[in-house]
Design a protein around this motif. Sequence first.
Motif, short mmCIF file in Angstrom:
data_model
loop_
_atom_site.label_atom_id
_atom_site.label_comp_id
_atom_site.label_asym_id
_atom_site.label_seq_id
_atom_site.Cartn_x
_atom_site.Cartn_y
_atom_site.Cartn_z
N SER A 26 0.81 -1.22 0.00
CA SER A 26 0.00 0.00 0.00
C SER A 26 0.84 1.27 0.00
N SER A 27 2.16 1.13 -0.07
CA SER A 27 3.05 2.30 -0.05
C SER A 27 3.54 2.63 -1.45
N ASP A 28 3.89 3.89 -1.65
CA ASP A 28 4.46 4.30 -2.94
C ASP A 28 5.90 3.84 -3.08
N LEU A 29 6.59 3.67 -1.96
CA LEU A 29 7.96 3.16 -1.98
C LEU A 29 8.26 2.46 -0.67
N THR A 30 8.78 1.24 -0.76
CA THR A 30 9.44 0.59 0.38
C THR A 30 10.76 0.07 -0.14
N ALA A 31 11.83 0.36 0.61
CA ALA A 31 13.15 -0.01 0.12
C ALA A 31 14.14 -0.09 1.27
N ILE A 32 15.16 -0.92 1.09
CA ILE A 32 16.32 -0.90 1.97
C ILE A 32 17.31 0.10 1.38
N VAL A 33 17.67 1.08 2.17
CA VAL A 33 18.57 2.14 1.72
C VAL A 33 19.92 1.99 2.43
N GLU A 34 20.92 1.63 1.66
CA GLU A 34 22.29 1.60 2.17
C GLU A 34 22.85 3.00 2.04
N CYS A 35 23.35 3.53 3.13
CA CYS A 35 23.76 4.93 3.12
C CYS A 35 24.78 5.20 4.22
N GLU A 36 25.26 6.41 4.24
CA GLU A 36 26.30 6.81 5.18
C GLU A 36 25.87 6.60 6.63
N LYS A 37 24.60 6.87 6.96
CA LYS A 37 24.13 6.78 8.34
C LYS A 37 23.29 5.54 8.59
N GLY A 38 23.13 4.69 7.58
CA GLY A 38 22.23 3.55 7.67
C GLY A 38 22.93 2.23 7.85
N PRO A 39 22.28 1.15 7.40
CA PRO A 39 21.13 1.12 6.49
C PRO A 39 19.81 1.38 7.21
N PHE A 40 18.78 1.71 6.39
CA PHE A 40 17.43 1.92 6.90
C PHE A 40 16.43 1.21 5.99
N PHE A 41 15.30 0.83 6.60
CA PHE A 41 14.14 0.45 5.81
C PHE A 41 13.30 1.70 5.66
N VAL A 42 13.08 2.11 4.43
CA VAL A 42 12.37 3.37 4.15
C VAL A 42 10.99 3.07 3.58
N LYS A 43 10.02 3.75 4.13
CA LYS A 43 8.62 3.60 3.71
C LYS A 43 8.09 4.99 3.40
N ALA A 44 7.61 5.19 2.18
CA ALA A 44 7.22 6.53 1.75
C ALA A 44 5.89 6.51 1.03
N MET A 45 5.14 7.61 1.19
CA MET A 45 3.88 7.79 0.48
C MET A 45 3.79 9.23 0.00
N ARG A 46 3.08 9.39 -1.09
CA ARG A 46 2.77 10.74 -1.55
C ARG A 46 1.98 11.47 -0.47
N ASN A 47 2.32 12.73 -0.26
CA ASN A 47 1.73 13.49 0.83
C ASN A 47 0.39 14.09 0.39
#
Length: 266
Positions: free
Chosen positions: A32-53
């Motif tokens: 039901s989300s516009d984006l779910t992803a594992i983000v490898e990054c400088e401060k992560g990793p994180f599981f990111v969940k995003a929706m249009r506002n």
Amino acid sequence: MNDSLPGAGFWALLNPHTGDLGDVRRTARGFSSDLTAIVECEKGPFFVKAMRNRPGGRRDSLIREALVNPFVVPLAPALKWQAENDEWIVLGFEAVEARGAKFDVDSPDLRAVVGLLGRIGELPLPGVAEGWAETRWNRFADDAADAALFEGGALLYTDINPSNFMIGEGRTWAVDWSWPTRGAAFIDPACLVVQLVAAGHSPEDAEAWAGRCPAWVDADRRAIDAFASANLRMYRSFAERRPDAAWLKAMETTARSWAAHRGAPV
């Protein structure tokens, strides 16, 4: 990254929390989300969940998930940060090394799943959830008296399915707290029964697993019967509205099997 990912403005919004980006891997779950992803990054990793506002239920569910998170950790991954602008609303969770549970008859995951569900049932109701009364099954109940049986003071998870129970090394998490509510404690084990029957269990076997949860053992049998009937009517209504959705017809069949087992009106 690939062309299906959001543009530079999205990643600029996240940059204060992620730092420099590495790899971004979309996940198979997060329907039901516009984006779910594992983000490898400088401060992560994180599981990111995003929706249009945009106003409405999907945005509200993400806000609710952020509000309840401090009260369900460590049974759920911790929310590490939030970001929002006019276009996006985004949650960043700790990334856990885990896989989705298996609900089939011979699955070795079921003990962990039921154990975690029992622990969820022991959580106190946080103040933020006082106004989140569970009403989704009410209009499918026989009458107001039956609907009243679904009321209660328990914190409910409700979104019970194999992909939302993550099995790690010696640990299990419940993820995607998109629509927690306040209601009768037996509803979570009842939702597990429906999912287990859908996975191939007999209603008797599914209820035996639910019987490992104190909330099921302590429940009024009439309330469970009323819920089984309302659940069948709900899936029947959904299947009639979307006749091309085979999974809804399958869930109607599942719900009918369970209601018939209980002798509830079908």
